[in-house]
Design a protein around this motif. Structure first.
Motif, short mmCIF file in Angstrom:
data_model
loop_
_atom_site.label_atom_id
_atom_site.label_comp_id
_atom_site.label_asym_id
_atom_site.label_seq_id
_atom_site.Cartn_x
_atom_site.Cartn_y
_atom_site.Cartn_z
N HIS A 177 0.89 -1.09 0.01
CA HIS A 177 0.05 -0.09 -0.02
C HIS A 177 0.93 1.29 -0.06
CE1 HIS A 177 -2.74 3.11 1.43
NE2 HIS A 177 -3.70 2.42 1.11
N LEU A 178 1.89 1.15 0.78
CA LEU A 178 2.76 2.44 1.21
C LEU A 178 2.36 3.66 1.58
CD1 LEU A 178 5.04 1.85 -2.17
CD2 LEU A 178 5.59 1.40 0.10
N ASP A 179 1.37 3.67 1.89
CA ASP A 179 0.57 4.89 2.45
C ASP A 179 -0.50 4.66 3.33
OD1 ASP A 179 0.64 7.62 2.73
OD2 ASP A 179 -0.85 8.13 1.27
N VAL A 207 4.95 -5.93 -5.89
CA VAL A 207 6.46 -6.22 -5.86
C VAL A 207 6.76 -7.57 -6.16
CG1 VAL A 207 6.72 -4.41 -3.92
CG2 VAL A 207 5.86 -6.82 -3.23
N CYS A 208 7.59 -7.83 -6.61
CA CYS A 208 8.10 -9.15 -7.00
C CYS A 208 9.66 -9.66 -6.43
CB CYS A 208 7.78 -9.62 -8.40
SG CYS A 208 8.84 -8.30 -9.53
N SER A 209 9.94 -10.71 -6.55
CA SER A 209 11.08 -11.34 -5.84
C SER A 209 12.20 -11.03 -7.02
CB SER A 209 10.79 -12.80 -5.51
OG SER A 209 10.69 -13.71 -6.54
N HIS A 210 12.03 -11.10 -8.23
CA HIS A 210 13.11 -10.87 -9.12
C HIS A 210 13.39 -9.60 -9.61
CE1 HIS A 210 9.27 -11.23 -11.51
NE2 HIS A 210 10.09 -10.34 -12.49
N GLN A 211 12.81 -8.49 -9.12
CA GLN A 211 13.01 -7.41 -9.46
C GLN A 211 13.00 -6.42 -8.23
OE1 GLN A 211 10.52 -5.86 -12.63
NE2 GLN A 211 11.63 -3.70 -12.71
N GLU A 212 13.64 -5.54 -7.94
CA GLU A 212 13.79 -4.50 -6.80
C GLU A 212 13.00 -3.22 -7.08
OE1 GLU A 212 17.96 -3.66 -5.49
OE2 GLU A 212 17.81 -5.67 -4.43
N LEU A 213 12.29 -2.86 -6.13
CA LEU A 213 11.54 -1.50 -6.55
C LEU A 213 12.13 -0.36 -5.39
CD1 LEU A 213 9.26 -0.25 -7.66
CD2 LEU A 213 7.92 -1.05 -6.13
N ARG A 214 12.42 0.58 -5.75
CA ARG A 214 12.90 1.56 -4.81
C ARG A 214 12.28 2.92 -5.02
NH1 ARG A 214 18.40 -0.03 -3.19
NH2 ARG A 214 18.96 -2.13 -4.22
N GLU A 215 11.62 3.55 -4.09
CA GLU A 215 10.81 4.56 -4.29
C GLU A 215 10.63 5.55 -3.25
OE1 GLU A 215 9.14 5.44 -7.09
OE2 GLU A 215 8.61 3.72 -8.29
N ILE A 216 10.80 6.84 -3.43
CA ILE A 216 10.58 7.66 -2.34
C ILE A 216 9.34 8.30 -2.19
CG2 ILE A 216 11.52 9.94 -1.18
CD1 ILE A 216 13.88 7.93 -1.18
N MET A 217 8.19 7.47 -1.39
CA MET A 217 6.94 7.86 -1.31
C MET A 217 6.35 7.44 -0.09
SD MET A 217 5.32 4.90 -3.92
CE MET A 217 5.94 5.99 -5.32
N GLY A 218 5.58 8.14 0.15
CA GLY A 218 4.78 7.89 1.45
C GLY A 218 4.38 8.99 2.23
N THR A 219 3.88 8.94 3.47
CA THR A 219 3.85 10.22 4.11
C THR A 219 4.85 10.31 5.28
OG1 THR A 219 1.28 10.09 3.90
CG2 THR A 219 1.94 11.36 6.07
N PRO A 220 5.50 11.56 5.65
CA PRO A 220 6.77 11.57 6.43
C PRO A 220 6.65 10.73 7.75
CG PRO A 220 6.37 13.45 5.24
CD PRO A 220 5.29 12.73 4.82
N GLU A 221 5.66 11.12 8.42
CA GLU A 221 5.33 10.42 9.87
C GLU A 221 5.27 8.85 9.71
OE1 GLU A 221 2.40 12.17 12.06
OE2 GLU A 221 2.25 13.72 10.59
N TYR A 222 4.81 8.35 8.65
CA TYR A 222 4.68 6.89 8.60
C TYR A 222 5.70 6.11 7.69
CZ TYR A 222 0.14 8.38 10.55
OH TYR A 222 -0.40 8.84 11.55
N VAL A 223 6.52 6.79 6.99
CA VAL A 223 7.39 5.91 5.95
C VAL A 223 8.48 5.21 6.68
CG1 VAL A 223 7.09 7.47 4.19
CG2 VAL A 223 9.13 7.98 5.98
N ALA A 224 8.88 3.93 6.32
CA ALA A 224 9.84 2.93 6.67
C ALA A 224 11.17 3.80 6.57
CB ALA A 224 9.55 1.65 6.43
#
Length: 415
Positions: A177-179, A207-224
């Motif tokens: 979900h990411l948010d 998301v899938c096991s054979h490809q990495e996903l890197r994104e800068i997204m989400g809400t500041p207080e809740y991002v990992a």
């Protein structure tokens, strides 16, 4: 990438991250993690031929979207219509809308995800006709000023089980979900307290096991932490947000919120979270272990949604309810004929607060709105509460808008 800076001073240091320009998407990267195939019919006739938009305040608004309450003319049923612009900052974002539709289609069998009814497309925007959740956001109870309007611990346990059921379903289908935050979790009713519906999949990714996903997204207080460090995203990224969400629902305090975004990011990257808050000490101690098994810096160390559902904190209330039901049955069997028990009257919940559109600002590698406000007070006297709030303003929160380095996204709407 947001660098991790050395900690200066106490756990709520005002150290700032270096200022860096917004990241630019690499060729072909915009489609990463997005679903592109849907089965829903996209209607091309005017939306207003089939729906009446109800007057009054909007359900929510973002920079590129607005949600309005509407009524289907042929049935009289109420829905939430999410109007989304197809072009944002000069870029064609129709693919992102198609992805959101695809995720909603995939989630049709889950009762914990908002239902998609119809889709309309006009020259400049698309409209997603969604299930209307009359209870509004759980955010309203999280920041309730009056203790009686806030969630009880048993309320949080029941709602958290439902949230985890929805998240577990998404994760089984490799959707992150990411948010996840109180603004994106709705209630079917407020009084009595209804069931949850997870909404707003604009930032979700496959998301899938054979490809990495890197994104800068989400809400500041809740991002990992891995999002801030531009490390691979996984289903464990959502589990961090669930830990923050549980903390907020139980205490009314945002655990990592600083006086600005940089301090918030620093608190997250350094795992600076307090478990000594008065609100936490009044809870079942298994609630602390529940939060702690999620707020772990390394994604592989966090519990999964399935493991969370088996945690003693969430099991305890189920066993209590079972015991109460057994005792009630025994008493009823012993009562003389004609005697009945009086049903309990459910407590009323606070109504939804009107939201106002926030300006978007560019800082570091994110696009975000940042505001502060008052949240639920503790049981101290009014003067003490005011003094405490002035000293610990970094723990108070009102609303955060999601951000994305690749594109400016809507976030101040509840669908």
């Amino acid at each position: 990438m947001i660098p991790e800076c050395p900690r200066a001073g106490d756990s709520r240091s005002r150290s700032r991250f270096p200022r860096t320009p917004a990241a630019e998407p690499s060729p072909g990267r915009a489609a990463s993690g997005l679903l592109s195939e849907i089965t829903t019919t996209i209607n091309s006739e005017p939306f207003t031929d089939h729906y009446t938009i109800l007057p009054g305040k909007e359900l929510g608004r973002g920079k590129f979207a607005v949600v309005r309450k509407c009524v289907e003319k042929c049935t009289g049923h109420e829905y939430a219509a999410k109007f989304m612009r197809k072009r944002r900052k000069g870029q064609d974002c129709r693919m992102e809308i198609i992805h959101e539709i695809a995720v909603l289609e995939l989630s049709t069998v889950s009762s914990r995800v908002v239902n998609l009814h119809q889709v309309y497309e006009m020259a400049s925007e698309m409209v997603l006709v969604l299930e209307f959740a009359a209870g509004g956001e759980i955010f309203n109870q999280c920041v309730a000023d009056r203790e009686e309007d806030a969630f009880s611990e048993d309320d949080v346990k029941r709602l958290m089980r439902q949230i985890l059921e929805g998240v577990s379903f998404l994760h089984q289908n490799n959707i992150v979900h990411l948010d996840l935050k109180p603004q994106n979790i709705l209630l079917t009713s407020s009084s009595p307290l209804g069931d949850i519906k997870i909404v707003d999949f604009g930032l979700s990714r496959m998301v899938c096991s054979h490809q990495e996903l890197r994104e800068i997204m989400g809400t500041p207080e809740y991002v990992a932490p891995e999002i801030l460090n531009y490390e691979p995203i996984s289903i464990a990224t959502d589990m961090w947000s669930i830990g923050v969400l549980a903390y907020v629902m139980l205490t009314g305090i945002s655990p990592f919120l600083g006086e600005n975004k940089q301090e918030t990011f620093l608190n997250i990257s350094q795992l600076s979270v307090s478990y000594t808050e008065e609100e936490l000490q009044q809870l079942d101690q298994t609630a602390l272990s529940f939060i702690q098994m999620l707020l772990r810096k390394q994604p592989q160390d966090r519990a999964t949604a399935e493991q969370c559902l088996k945690h003693p904190w969430l099991q305890s209330s189920e066993s209590k309810e079972s015991q109460t039901a057994e005792k009630t049955l025994t008493v009823e069997e012993q009562e003389p004929p004609g005697m009945t028990s009086s049903p309990e009257t459910p407590g009323s919940m606070s109504t939804a607060e009107e939201k106002e559109e926030r300006p978007m600002t560019e800082e570091l590698i994110v696009m975000a709105a940042y505001t502060l406000g008052q949240c639920r007070q503790s049981s101290t006297s009014e003067k003490d509460a005011l003094a405490a709030e002035q000293k610990a303003i970094s723990k108070r929160f009102k609303f955060e808008e999601p951000f994305s380095a690749l594109q400016e996204v809507p976030g101040e709407f509840i669908y």
